[in-house]
Design an enzyme around this catalytic site. Structure first.
Site, short mmCIF file in Angstrom:
data_model
loop_
_atom_site.label_atom_id
_atom_site.label_comp_id
_atom_site.label_asym_id
_atom_site.label_seq_id
_atom_site.Cartn_x
_atom_site.Cartn_y
_atom_site.Cartn_z
N GLU A 47 0.94 -1.21 0.11
CA GLU A 47 -0.12 -0.14 -0.13
C GLU A 47 1.02 1.19 0.05
O GLU A 47 1.76 1.55 0.80
CB GLU A 47 -0.99 -0.06 1.09
CG GLU A 47 -1.84 -1.10 1.36
CD GLU A 47 -2.58 -1.32 2.68
OE1 GLU A 47 -2.84 -0.07 3.03
OE2 GLU A 47 -3.12 -2.14 2.93
N ASP A 58 -4.67 9.05 10.55
CA ASP A 58 -3.26 8.61 10.99
C ASP A 58 -2.65 9.30 12.20
O ASP A 58 -2.87 10.36 12.45
CB ASP A 58 -2.50 9.17 9.69
CG ASP A 58 -2.78 8.69 8.36
OD1 ASP A 58 -3.06 7.32 8.43
OD2 ASP A 58 -2.85 9.38 7.16
#
Length: 257
Positions: A47, A58
């Site tokens: 990814e 995140d």
């Protein structure tokens, strides 16, 4: 229509290891080096994060890597340029992961067509609402054989999970716990939630991400899914040990055991 993601899950049902890294980090031109070294190190899928200035889901490690990548000059346009020779390097599945705003700026249709042209197999856009995907991107993804990979969390309702399953094409990303990426507390893994999802017998296989960082956490979540996604721990390793083949092989060996 089958792509490399479907082929992977058809041929391998367990202990699938997907590794995430941020394009343009640690250095602007590391992208293909990292892909090549991962592909040669017993990784099943990669990814690639395209950086964004406001990465909502995140944790600090990936946020910092995104900020550094942007500082280095990484853009979605440049990433696509770097990936021109992708399929001369590896044939394992490649996914692009990022936020909706850069995709809109690039152009939705152009973005998906570019993925198809370069051999990118799937996309993960955590902040894209399901109804937006259905009305704006689903037909384009299907035309271009690009899988849209959706996320579920411990809070996702059973009805919503079924709807996500119906609209997924490849695998479902199970967020391991109520945390941001990079948490390394295995106690945050909600195994009742994993068991509940497993018992639903969804059409799509699942990979578990967020907080997977070593052999122990990888082995634990593989009991409940087809495998796991590791991001923050790998980015920390790149920062500390570099992007060489030996460095990356050492990291993957530490996960695989």
């Amino acid at each position: 229509m089958s792509n490399r993601i479907h082929q992977l899950f058809e041929s391998k049902k367990e202990t699938i290891l997907s590794i995430y890294f941020t394009a343009g980090y640690p250095s602007l031109n590391d992208t293909l080096t990292i892909i090549k070294n991962l592909a040669e190190s017993d990784v099943d899928m990669i990814e690639i994060g395209f950086p964004y200035s406001d990465p909502l889901a995140d944790g600090p490690v990936i946020q910092e890597s995104s900020a550094k990548a942007i500082e280095n000059g990484m853009t979605l346009h440049l990433l696509f340029e770097q990936l021109q020779s992708l399929r001369s390097i590896t044939q394992i599945p490649i996914i692009l992961m990022g936020y909706l705003n850069p995709v809109l700026q690039f152009g939705e249709k152009a973005f998906i067509q570019k993925c198809n042209e370069l051999g990118v197999d799937g996309i993960i856009i955590p902040d894209m609402p399901l109804n937006y995907y259905q009305t704006h991107l689903k037909a384009i993804c299907e035309e271009n054989n690009v899988s849209n990979l959706l996320l579920i969390t411990p809070e996702t309702s059973q009805q919503r999970i079924k709807e996500i399953d119906e609209n997924s094409n490849g695998f479902i990303y199970l967020v391991s716990s109520n945390s941001i990426t990079g948490s390394t507390d295995a106690n945050t893994f909600q195994t009742n939630y994993f068991e509940r999802i497993k018992s639903m017998k969804l059409n799509n296989p699942q990979l578990i991400g967020f907080g997977i960082h070593d052999k122990s956490s990888f082995d634990e979540v593989c009991k409940y899914s087809s495998g796991a996604i590791i991001g923050s721990a790998f980015i920390k390793h790149l920062e500390a040990k570099g992007t060489t083949k030996d460095s990356i092989q050492t990291f993957i060996d530490g996960i695989r055991g």
